[in-house]
Design a protein around this motif. Sequence first.
Motif, PDB file in Angstrom:
ATOM      1  N   ASP A  74      42.481  -6.114   3.088  1.00  0.00           N
ATOM      2  CA  ASP A  74      42.914  -6.844   3.892  1.00  0.00           C
ATOM      3  C   ASP A  74      43.243  -7.234   3.933  1.00  0.00           C
ATOM      4  OD1 ASP A  74      40.916  -5.266   6.477  1.00  0.00           O
ATOM      5  OD2 ASP A  74      39.578  -6.616   6.192  1.00  0.00           O
ATOM      6  N   VAL A  75      43.099  -7.985   2.386  1.00  0.00           N
ATOM      7  CA  VAL A  75      44.210  -8.860   1.850  1.00  0.00           C
ATOM      8  C   VAL A  75      45.801  -8.333   1.642  1.00  0.00           C
ATOM      9  CG1 VAL A  75      44.856 -10.329   0.195  1.00  0.00           C
ATOM     10  CG2 VAL A  75      42.513  -9.986   0.998  1.00  0.00           C
ATOM     11  N   MET A  76      45.896  -7.375   1.214  1.00  0.00           N
ATOM     12  CA  MET A  76      47.542  -6.583   0.981  1.00  0.00           C
ATOM     13  C   MET A  76      47.617  -6.656   2.008  1.00  0.00           C
ATOM     14  SD  MET A  76      46.099  -4.203  -2.161  1.00  0.00           S
ATOM     15  CE  MET A  76      47.442  -3.246  -2.190  1.00  0.00           C
ATOM     16  N   LYS A  77      46.779  -6.299   3.125  1.00  0.00           N
ATOM     17  CA  LYS A  77      47.598  -6.194   4.730  1.00  0.00           C
ATOM     18  C   LYS A  77      48.269  -7.479   4.815  1.00  0.00           C
ATOM     19  CE  LYS A  77      45.053  -1.999   6.366  1.00  0.00           C
ATOM     20  NZ  LYS A  77      44.404  -1.913   7.582  1.00  0.00           N
ATOM     21  N   GLN A  78      47.026  -8.396   4.693  1.00  0.00           N
ATOM     22  CA  GLN A  78      47.875  -9.920   4.977  1.00  0.00           C
ATOM     23  C   GLN A  78      48.947 -10.298   4.418  1.00  0.00           C
ATOM     24  OE1 GLN A  78      44.363 -12.517   4.392  1.00  0.00           O
ATOM     25  NE2 GLN A  78      45.940 -14.859   5.073  1.00  0.00           N
ATOM     26  N   TRP A  79      49.510 -10.025   3.089  1.00  0.00           N
ATOM     27  CA  TRP A  79      50.561 -10.761   2.028  1.00  0.00           C
ATOM     28  C   TRP A  79      51.378  -9.595   2.359  1.00  0.00           C
ATOM     29  CZ3 TRP A  79      50.285 -15.810   1.814  1.00  0.00           C
ATOM     30  CH2 TRP A  79      49.094 -16.215   2.057  1.00  0.00           C
ATOM     31  N   ASN A  80      51.353  -8.560   2.952  1.00  0.00           N
ATOM     32  CA  ASN A  80      52.254  -7.299   3.397  1.00  0.00           C
ATOM     33  C   ASN A  80      52.479  -7.032   1.409  1.00  0.00           C
ATOM     34  OD1 ASN A  80      52.819  -7.168   5.890  1.00  0.00           O
ATOM     35  ND2 ASN A  80      54.828  -9.387   5.510  1.00  0.00           N
ATOM     36  N   VAL A  81      51.564  -6.822   0.916  1.00  0.00           N
ATOM     37  CA  VAL A  81      51.238  -5.788  -0.516  1.00  0.00           C
ATOM     38  C   VAL A  81      51.283  -4.823  -0.017  1.00  0.00           C
ATOM     39  CG1 VAL A  81      50.736  -5.675  -2.620  1.00  0.00           C
ATOM     40  CG2 VAL A  81      50.748  -8.289  -1.318  1.00  0.00           C
ATOM     41  N   ASN A  82      51.747  -3.575  -0.864  1.00  0.00           N
ATOM     42  CA  ASN A  82      51.751  -2.305  -0.956  1.00  0.00           C
ATOM     43  C   ASN A  82      51.448  -1.593  -2.045  1.00  0.00           C
ATOM     44  OD1 ASN A  82      52.404  -2.320   1.959  1.00  0.00           O
ATOM     45  ND2 ASN A  82      54.869  -1.875   1.216  1.00  0.00           N
TER      46      ASN A  82
END
Length: 75
Positions: free
Chosen positions: A67-75
């Motif tokens: 969820d954190v990665m999606k929030q910050w657009n990190v793949n």
Amino acid sequence: MATITVRVSDEEKEFLEYMSNFLGLSLSKIIKEYTIEDLENIYDAKVGDDALKEYRENGEQALYIDDVMKQWNVN
């Protein structure tokens, strides 16, 4: 520089001298270095435990890494 006197048993002194030779460091250096390092570790653990306790008492919710990665657009 300050001086601190510490009383140890004969066996403890023998062990400390052995470790001094084993590590190739002065007796003063191993006592100072390893004592301070151990105290820093104890401090870090205590601060972490206190933070976790506060986190739980405040009803904080953990985030999943996905969820954190999606929030910050990190793949």
